[in-house]
Design an enzyme around this catalytic site. Sequence first.
Site, PDB file in Angstrom:
ATOM      1  N   ARG A  60      -2.348  10.804  -2.816  1.00  0.00           N
ATOM      2  CA  ARG A  60      -1.936   9.737  -4.168  1.00  0.00           C
ATOM      3  C   ARG A  60      -3.076   8.876  -4.008  1.00  0.00           C
ATOM      4  NH1 ARG A  60       3.066   7.186  -7.194  1.00  0.00           N
ATOM      5  NH2 ARG A  60       2.101   6.044  -8.603  1.00  0.00           N
ATOM      6  N   SER A  63      -4.835   3.268  -6.849  1.00  0.00           N
ATOM      7  CA  SER A  63      -5.828   2.717  -8.012  1.00  0.00           C
ATOM      8  C   SER A  63      -6.932   3.337  -8.084  1.00  0.00           C
ATOM      9  CB  SER A  63      -6.052   1.031  -7.682  1.00  0.00           C
ATOM     10  OG  SER A  63      -5.032   0.347  -7.782  1.00  0.00           O
ATOM     11  N   TYR A 176      -6.434  -8.713 -11.848  1.00  0.00           N
ATOM     12  CA  TYR A 176      -6.126  -7.296 -11.751  1.00  0.00           C
ATOM     13  C   TYR A 176      -4.697  -7.078 -12.452  1.00  0.00           C
ATOM     14  CZ  TYR A 176      -6.235  -3.037  -8.567  1.00  0.00           C
ATOM     15  OH  TYR A 176      -6.423  -1.807  -8.518  1.00  0.00           O
ATOM     16  N   TYR A 254       6.549   6.412  -2.972  1.00  0.00           N
ATOM     17  CA  TYR A 254       5.526   6.223  -4.117  1.00  0.00           C
ATOM     18  C   TYR A 254       4.522   7.212  -4.010  1.00  0.00           C
ATOM     19  CZ  TYR A 254       1.485   3.764  -5.845  1.00  0.00           C
ATOM     20  OH  TYR A 254       0.452   3.282  -6.490  1.00  0.00           O
ATOM     21  N   TRP A 385      -3.148  -2.231   2.960  1.00  0.00           N
ATOM     22  CA  TRP A 385      -4.248  -2.472   2.110  1.00  0.00           C
ATOM     23  C   TRP A 385      -5.512  -3.416   2.632  1.00  0.00           C
ATOM     24  CZ3 TRP A 385      -3.603  -5.299  -3.428  1.00  0.00           C
ATOM     25  CH2 TRP A 385      -5.092  -4.902  -3.933  1.00  0.00           C
TER      26      TRP A 385
END
Length: 407
Positions: A60, A63, A176, A254, A385
């Site tokens: 996936r 972004s 963002y 997710y 992240w």
Amino acid sequence: MEEVDAAFRDAIADGRIHGAVLLAKDLTGKVDISQSYGVRSVREEDAAKRPAMAVDTPMRMASCSKFLTSIMVLQCVEQGLVDLEESVERFLPEVASLKVLTGFDDDGNPVEREPKSPVLLKHLVSHSSGLCYTLTFPLLHQYRKWQGLALEQEYDNLDQNFKFPLLFDPGTQWAYGPGLDWCSRLIERASGLSPEAFLQKYIVAPLGMRSDEMTFELQAPAHEGMRARRADMTIRDRDPATGAATVRHNEERYFKADIAPHGGQGIYTSPAAYIKVLFSILSNDGALLKSDTRDLLFKRALTPEAEKTFDDYCEQFKAYVPGSPVPIEKKHSHSLGGMLTLEDCDGENWRREGNLSWSGLPNIIWNIDVKAGICSVWAFHMKPWGDPTCHELGTKFEKVAFLMAKQ
């Protein structure tokens, strides 16, 4: 690449990372790197049973989906379906009607005002619409609580995830936000095609890819093979007994579930497929966009005032800068495709002025550098992240690839 190869193999061996994919390609043919390391899942306790990471392992893209959706928006522009300078009211009235949130009254109810200018399509694509992700904005935390909804996007549809007020007048700042998530709905309404059908017709097919190489619909029956090969989510954590750093499987819906198309985060593909898009844009081959339209991806789309707020964001949220590892002190802007670096990062040795880049939450980072004539993507599919280890290793690879192109 020997030093890079050794660094990644050492990081696998000592457990700092579980796996990675490195891809780079330049216009001269001198650079054509396609390398994978480690495993795509640590779900199995027995390390010998863990499946190997491969350059075509589906992930996936989070972004990194934004760049693909930006291209689809520009394809709609080329087809005469939309105009970048028009209000989104024609196709997204639910966004056009949003007001600016200024605070809360004594009873805890939101105070809103009319925006001084309309949301234009170019604002959605360049993160200057006033729509913001909730992560870094306490005012939106309070609004989501008032709505009775989860802070983060835990729902299957755009309206529950992202229908909340603007935080500033469109075009005046950068933040963002979910503009490109909403663009997937705009594409559908403007073209009459579902986002999946549009993706397949105008990106996947022109690049000679199969439908199961890039999709919004991982769970579709036709994509059984893609599901079987996909990367699980891995997270770096601390061993509760020893406190030592470790990587473990992280079961997150997710990273494997289908939801209503979210153009800012919902596309599944592999790094090998993704770099085909990057190289098409780098080489300006016309497969995806006409030359003049393609050039918009490399032009500043923000006002000087909005650019300053982008720089301020990068300074404030160093670990979460999309398009990292560009040094924080370098000036930035945003085009209709991603972050533009406005200065050379290391003379002619690394990312040059005008470099276009972005990133995805599981430490996936891409860039296209027209001056250096190279594009690359590095992908770990691991959290958190902005992980320093992933960034250190990815930057080492990227710098070597740029030097190889320069020789």
